[in-house]
Design a protein around this motif. Structure first.
Motif, PDB file in Angstrom:
ATOM      1  N   ARG A 252       0.798  -1.144   0.050  1.00 33.59           N
ATOM      2  CA  ARG A 252      -0.077   0.006   0.030  1.00 33.59           C
ATOM      3  C   ARG A 252       0.928   1.177   0.018  1.00 33.59           C
ATOM      4  O   ARG A 252       0.339   2.358  -0.801  1.00 33.59           O
ATOM      5  CB  ARG A 252      -0.904   0.145   1.191  1.00 33.59           C
ATOM      6  CG  ARG A 252      -2.004  -1.238   1.168  1.00 33.59           C
ATOM      7  CD  ARG A 252      -2.770  -1.317   2.453  1.00 33.59           C
ATOM      8  NE  ARG A 252      -3.745  -2.423   2.355  1.00 33.59           N
ATOM      9  CZ  ARG A 252      -4.404  -2.897   3.387  1.00 33.59           C
ATOM     10  NH1 ARG A 252      -4.305  -2.148   4.662  1.00 33.59           N
ATOM     11  NH2 ARG A 252      -5.234  -3.780   3.366  1.00 33.59           N
ATOM     12  N   THR A 253       1.976   1.116   0.680  1.00 32.06           N
ATOM     13  CA  THR A 253       2.868   2.440   0.770  1.00 32.06           C
ATOM     14  C   THR A 253       3.443   2.623  -0.704  1.00 32.06           C
ATOM     15  O   THR A 253       3.345   3.754  -1.152  1.00 32.06           O
ATOM     16  CB  THR A 253       4.182   2.021   1.826  1.00 32.06           C
ATOM     17  OG1 THR A 253       3.571   2.028   2.979  1.00 32.06           O
ATOM     18  CG2 THR A 253       4.961   3.367   1.618  1.00 32.06           C
ATOM     19  N   ILE A 254       3.954   1.827  -1.458  1.00 31.42           N
ATOM     20  CA  ILE A 254       4.382   1.940  -2.646  1.00 31.42           C
ATOM     21  C   ILE A 254       3.025   2.444  -3.787  1.00 31.42           C
ATOM     22  O   ILE A 254       3.511   3.169  -4.431  1.00 31.42           O
ATOM     23  CB  ILE A 254       4.943   0.401  -3.342  1.00 31.42           C
ATOM     24  CG1 ILE A 254       6.089  -0.114  -2.557  1.00 31.42           C
ATOM     25  CG2 ILE A 254       5.190   0.508  -4.873  1.00 31.42           C
ATOM     26  CD1 ILE A 254       7.305   1.102  -2.572  1.00 31.42           C
ATOM     27  N   GLN A 255       2.058   1.850  -3.527  1.00 30.53           N
ATOM     28  CA  GLN A 255       0.813   2.320  -4.138  1.00 30.53           C
ATOM     29  C   GLN A 255       0.716   3.746  -4.136  1.00 30.53           C
ATOM     30  O   GLN A 255       0.627   4.560  -4.866  1.00 30.53           O
ATOM     31  CB  GLN A 255      -0.442   1.495  -4.027  1.00 30.53           C
ATOM     32  CG  GLN A 255      -0.441   0.138  -4.596  1.00 30.53           C
ATOM     33  CD  GLN A 255      -1.714  -0.577  -4.414  1.00 30.53           C
ATOM     34  OE1 GLN A 255      -1.821  -1.336  -3.495  1.00 30.53           O
ATOM     35  NE2 GLN A 255      -2.709  -0.231  -5.204  1.00 30.53           N
ATOM     36  N   THR A 256       0.632   4.117  -2.857  1.00 28.03           N
ATOM     37  CA  THR A 256       0.265   5.477  -2.468  1.00 28.03           C
ATOM     38  C   THR A 256       1.344   6.557  -2.936  1.00 28.03           C
ATOM     39  O   THR A 256       1.362   7.538  -3.484  1.00 28.03           O
ATOM     40  CB  THR A 256       0.076   5.641  -1.127  1.00 28.03           C
ATOM     41  OG1 THR A 256      -0.809   4.741  -0.323  1.00 28.03           O
ATOM     42  CG2 THR A 256      -0.055   7.292  -0.522  1.00 28.03           C
ATOM     43  N   VAL A 257       2.723   6.264  -2.765  1.00 26.84           N
ATOM     44  CA  VAL A 257       3.852   6.895  -3.365  1.00 26.84           C
ATOM     45  C   VAL A 257       3.732   7.093  -4.769  1.00 26.84           C
ATOM     46  O   VAL A 257       3.756   8.126  -5.545  1.00 26.84           O
ATOM     47  CB  VAL A 257       4.942   6.535  -2.828  1.00 26.84           C
ATOM     48  CG1 VAL A 257       6.223   7.014  -3.580  1.00 26.84           C
ATOM     49  CG2 VAL A 257       5.266   6.417  -1.313  1.00 26.84           C
ATOM     50  N   SER A 258       3.363   5.919  -5.623  1.00 33.72           N
ATOM     51  CA  SER A 258       3.697   6.013  -6.768  1.00 33.72           C
ATOM     52  C   SER A 258       2.436   6.797  -7.686  1.00 33.72           C
ATOM     53  O   SER A 258       2.679   7.244  -8.636  1.00 33.72           O
ATOM     54  CB  SER A 258       3.514   4.689  -7.436  1.00 33.72           C
ATOM     55  OG  SER A 258       2.232   3.928  -7.236  1.00 33.72           O
ATOM     56  N   TYR A 259       1.092   6.872  -7.046  1.00 31.92           N
ATOM     57  CA  TYR A 259       0.147   7.457  -7.722  1.00 31.92           C
ATOM     58  C   TYR A 259      -0.147   9.088  -7.303  1.00 31.92           C
ATOM     59  O   TYR A 259      -0.716   9.772  -7.840  1.00 31.92           O
ATOM     60  CB  TYR A 259      -1.062   6.976  -7.668  1.00 31.92           C
ATOM     61  CG  TYR A 259      -1.913   6.817  -6.648  1.00 31.92           C
ATOM     62  CD1 TYR A 259      -2.230   5.524  -5.851  1.00 31.92           C
ATOM     63  CD2 TYR A 259      -2.448   7.814  -5.708  1.00 31.92           C
ATOM     64  CE1 TYR A 259      -2.953   5.366  -4.710  1.00 31.92           C
ATOM     65  CE2 TYR A 259      -3.177   7.676  -4.503  1.00 31.92           C
ATOM     66  CZ  TYR A 259      -3.475   6.722  -4.169  1.00 31.92           C
ATOM     67  OH  TYR A 259      -4.095   6.324  -3.089  1.00 31.92           O
ATOM     68  N   LEU A 260       0.871   9.529  -6.210  1.00 27.23           N
ATOM     69  CA  LEU A 260       0.803  10.871  -5.698  1.00 27.23           C
ATOM     70  C   LEU A 260       1.158  11.924  -6.864  1.00 27.23           C
ATOM     71  O   LEU A 260       0.619  13.046  -7.075  1.00 27.23           O
ATOM     72  CB  LEU A 260       1.500  10.969  -4.652  1.00 27.23           C
ATOM     73  CG  LEU A 260       1.145  10.650  -3.282  1.00 27.23           C
ATOM     74  CD1 LEU A 260       2.068  10.619  -2.149  1.00 27.23           C
ATOM     75  CD2 LEU A 260      -0.192  11.259  -2.999  1.00 27.23           C
ATOM     76  N   PRO A 261       2.180  11.547  -7.811  1.00 20.85           N
ATOM     77  CA  PRO A 261       2.342  12.510  -8.842  1.00 20.85           C
ATOM     78  C   PRO A 261       1.360  12.778  -9.723  1.00 20.85           C
ATOM     79  O   PRO A 261       1.321  14.090 -10.558  1.00 20.85           O
ATOM     80  CB  PRO A 261       3.694  11.907  -9.575  1.00 20.85           C
ATOM     81  CG  PRO A 261       4.146  10.912  -8.407  1.00 20.85           C
ATOM     82  CD  PRO A 261       3.049  10.621  -7.626  1.00 20.85           C
ATOM     83  N   HIS A 262       0.328  12.050  -9.866  1.00 28.86           N
ATOM     84  CA  HIS A 262      -0.733  12.244 -10.726  1.00 28.86           C
ATOM     85  C   HIS A 262      -1.515  13.450 -10.404  1.00 28.86           C
ATOM     86  O   HIS A 262      -2.062  14.180 -10.896  1.00 28.86           O
ATOM     87  CB  HIS A 262      -1.893  11.088 -10.797  1.00 28.86           C
ATOM     88  CG  HIS A 262      -3.198  11.358 -11.433  1.00 28.86           C
ATOM     89  ND1 HIS A 262      -3.281  11.395 -12.671  1.00 28.86           N
ATOM     90  CD2 HIS A 262      -4.399  11.544 -10.811  1.00 28.86           C
ATOM     91  CE1 HIS A 262      -4.588  11.580 -12.995  1.00 28.86           C
ATOM     92  NE2 HIS A 262      -5.162  11.911 -12.032  1.00 28.86           N
ATOM     93  N   PHE A 263      -1.468  13.856  -9.008  1.00 28.00           N
ATOM     94  CA  PHE A 263      -2.209  14.826  -8.454  1.00 28.00           C
ATOM     95  C   PHE A 263      -1.430  16.265  -8.506  1.00 28.00           C
ATOM     96  O   PHE A 263      -1.892  17.436  -8.116  1.00 28.00           O
ATOM     97  CB  PHE A 263      -2.703  14.965  -7.080  1.00 28.00           C
ATOM     98  CG  PHE A 263      -3.600  13.682  -6.852  1.00 28.00           C
ATOM     99  CD1 PHE A 263      -5.072  13.515  -7.190  1.00 28.00           C
ATOM    100  CD2 PHE A 263      -3.145  12.111  -6.444  1.00 28.00           C
ATOM    101  CE1 PHE A 263      -5.604  12.496  -7.243  1.00 28.00           C
ATOM    102  CE2 PHE A 263      -4.005  11.182  -6.441  1.00 28.00           C
ATOM    103  CZ  PHE A 263      -5.251  11.209  -6.708  1.00 28.00           C
ATOM    104  N   VAL A 264      -0.213  16.337  -8.864  1.00 30.42           N
ATOM    105  CA  VAL A 264       0.492  17.396  -9.032  1.00 30.42           C
ATOM    106  C   VAL A 264       0.346  17.971 -10.480  1.00 30.42           C
ATOM    107  O   VAL A 264       0.350  17.523 -11.451  1.00 30.42           O
ATOM    108  CB  VAL A 264       2.117  17.038  -8.904  1.00 30.42           C
ATOM    109  CG1 VAL A 264       3.229  18.124  -9.227  1.00 30.42           C
ATOM    110  CG2 VAL A 264       2.415  16.098  -7.760  1.00 30.42           C
ATOM    111  N   SER A 265       0.319  19.350 -10.112  1.00 24.90           N
ATOM    112  CA  SER A 265      -0.058  20.257 -11.584  1.00 24.90           C
ATOM    113  C   SER A 265       1.024  20.129 -12.661  1.00 24.90           C
ATOM    114  O   SER A 265       2.114  20.104 -12.203  1.00 24.90           O
ATOM    115  CB  SER A 265      -0.341  21.558 -11.175  1.00 24.90           C
ATOM    116  OG  SER A 265      -0.427  22.285 -12.305  1.00 24.90           O
TER     117      SER A 265
END
Length: 319
Positions: free
Chosen positions: A124-137
């Motif tokens: 779950r940690t890897i998943q969270t870290v990996s998709y966070l850049p999607h929310f960066v403008s």
């Protein structure tokens, strides 16, 4: 043997009709909840189609649309006669195809690796870290990429010189032929984690007994991924692929606009930027509308063509 009556012949159809009505009544709240989305879709996707009439006019703001001068297909003739149009079409298709290849292969491989992790907390940690850049403008991402590739203390140039791969900083952002790769790499970093979510969801729906049976038969981890996991997500993959093919020339302009500069303009300008410059900035609204119609028609053609090819080989269809 008694002859079939009219009621007996139509009984199955009547039964299906009653079953359909009963299902609608049971799910009436779901239908009510979908009404706002249908209204939103109609207002923002179908009502604007009225503006397509501008492509066949010499549109001037301030007049009723029926008072405009009709010019037929002259805007389309001008579009297809412009050499710049074919240049930006090349850039659009090149970056779209590169993004399509990377945008499917990398998330699938990433999802396969994530799916094989056994520790739930780490997974779950890897998943969270990996998709966070999607929310960066993309404004922020473009700034990060430019800084990373900068000749003045950029991390990439510093690493290359430390490894003695180069003796002097490389001007990445000033090399036109490198622009497509830079955009594709930045998009891969930003969207890989997010795009992998749907594949992970599809993998979660695969019957665990298939893996157990394969393990009993002596199949290793990679064999199970190849023979069970990948075939299990094939329908999801094909649906996304066909829809993505339909958007080959509708890739937006944020990435190219923010990362581009005058030195790489011949490789960074795409159709949406072309429409923005010629249609809005030059107040050539009819010409810009013609570009939009071209995008839509080609997108529809690509979707139906890809679906027809898929149907021919698999006897399945998504449309």
């Amino acid at each position: 043997m008694e002859p079939l009556t009219t009621a007996a012949i139509f009984h199955p159809a009547e039964k299906r009709r009653k079953s359909f009505i009963r299902t609608m009544l049971e799910q009436k709240y779901l239908y009510f909840m979908s009404v706002p989305f249908i209204i939103w879709l109609f207002i923002f996707n179908y009502v604007p189609l009225w503006g397509w009439l501008m492509a066949f006019q010499n549109y001037k703001p301030g007049k009723n649309i029926w008072q405009q001068k009709w010019v037929g297909l002259s805007n389309f003739h001008e579009l297809f006669a412009d050499e710049r149009f074919y240049l930006v079409l090349r850039n659009t298709l090149a970056m779209s195809i590169m993004g399509l290849i990377v945008g499917f292969t990398v998330p699938i491989i990433f999802a396969l690796l994530i799916n094989e992790l056994r520790g739930q907390l780490f997974k779950r940690t890897i998943q969270t870290v990996s998709y966070l850049p999607h929310f960066v403008s993309w404004v922020v991402v473009a700034g990060l990429v430019s800084k990373m590739l900068s000749t003045d203390g950029g991390a990439v140039n510093q690493l290359l010189m430390m490894l003695h791969i180069t003796d002097h900083p490389i001007q990445f952002m000033a090399k036109p032929t490198w622009f497509w790769g830079i955009v594709t790499s930045a998009d891969m970093w930003k969207e890989t984690g997010w795009n992998s979510i749907i594949y992970l969801a599809a993998m979660a729906g695969i019957d665990p007994e298939l893996y157990e049976a394969a393990t009993v038969d002596g199949a290793g981890r990679f064999r199970r991924m190849w023979n069970i996991t990948l075939p299990g997500i094939r329908p999801t993959f094909m649906v996304l692929l066909i829809l993505s093919i339909g958007n080959l020339i509708s890739i937006g302009f944020e990435k190219q606009f923010l990362l581009g500069n005058p030195l790489v303009n011949d490789y960074s300008e795409v159709l949406d930027i072309y429409a923005l410059k010629y249609g809005i900035q030059m107040s050539r609204y009819s010409y810009g509308t013609a570009i939009g119609i071209f995008n839509s028609v080609v997108s529809i053609f690509l979707v139906f063509t890809a679906n027809a090819i898929y149907k021919k080989f698999t006897k399945e269809t998504i449309i």
